[in-house]
Design a protein around this motif. Structure first.
Motif: not given
Length: 267
Positions: A166, A169, A173, A176, A179, A198, A201-202, A206-207, A217
């Motif tokens: 945590k 990230v 953020p 990846t 995450h 999670v 959202e990633a 965020h990727s 993911l």
């Protein structure tokens, strides 16, 4: 189901490439392309040393090196920030450097659309602190947290591992791998609802410049779908993973597993 955590090994290989061919200091001026020094080299070298120790399972020796990196890096301004007309940001790879460096040449409407989707922080920051140069920096702090999390996971301290992830990230953020590892730990706890949240959202936010992380993911979501008996959804997710990593053996193995499960049902 083969839901092993491979994020750390993948990140290690990518990091070592980054240490050999660092992006730190590759600042680009929006117009002329000037170059500046950015991240001090000592923590990059120490991070490489720590990863080499982790590969040998020398966790006791690696931990203080990583903690020292974290302590020093935390004393610096949190990225992204602007100083002396230079924007300092973390980057995944050369493709992100090219994309962000070229954004100013797009039509204004397209610039806004892309920033809102990929770099939402840039909109307000540019209003208050406009920049002329861009310094793309290696993600030393988030990677050090990530490595500490790996040590904790190997030692069975999953609570502390999650804290480090945590922090990773929070530092960046868009990191990846962290995450993906958070999702993995949630899967180990069979907290599938939170893991799916999670992961999605990633994937959504965020990727964009981490195809390997994005692929991982999708595989995590595929493993969860198998556990929940949703073979059609699992098949779709593993195929999404293969679009990003066509030769990924884990995705191929899971698709074969799905085929075997369907064949059993038909017998």
């Amino acid at each position: 189901m083969g839901s092993k955590s491979v994020a750390f090994k993948v990140t290690l290989s990518l990091l070592l490439v980054g240490l050999l061919f660092p992006v730190a200091g590759n600042a680009q001026e929006k117009a002329s392309g000037t170059v500046q020094e950015a991240t001090p080299p000592n923590d990059e070298e120490l991070l490489g040393k720590a990863f080499a120790l982790i590969q040998k399972a020398a966790f006791k020796e690696a931990r203080p090196i990583l903690q020292g990196i974290v302590d020093r890096q935390k004393q610096k301004p949190a990225l992204p920030y602007v100083k002396d007309d230079t924007l300092h940001i973390y980057t995944h790879n050369q493709s992100e450097i090219i994309a962000f460096g070229a954004i100013g040449r797009l039509p204004e409407e397209k610039q806004k659309e892309l920033k809102e989707k990929v770099w939402p922080w840039a909109i307000e920051l540019e209003k208050t602190h406009p920049w002329k140069n861009i310094s793309f920096e290696n993600p030393i702090l988030p990677t050090a947290y990530f490595a500490l999390a790996h040590i904790c996971t190997e030692e069975g301290d999953l609570k502390k591992a999650m804290e480090h992830l945590k922090s990773s990230v929070a530092a960046w953020p868009d990191y990846t791998p962290a995450h993906a590892e958070i999702v993995y730990l949630l899967m180990r706890e069979r907290n599938f609802d939170e893991a799916k949240k999670v992961a999605q959202e990633a994937i959504d936010k965020h990727s964009y410049f981490s195809p390997e992380g994005r692929s991982r993911l999708f595989r995590h979501l595929g493993y969860i779908a198998i556990e929940e008996g949703q073979l059609d959804e699992a098949e779709r997710l593993f195929n999404e993973s293969l679009k990003l990593e066509p030769d990924n053996p884990s995705a191929k193995q899971e698709l074969e597993y799905i085929k075997q499960q369907r064949d059993k049902k038909q017998q």
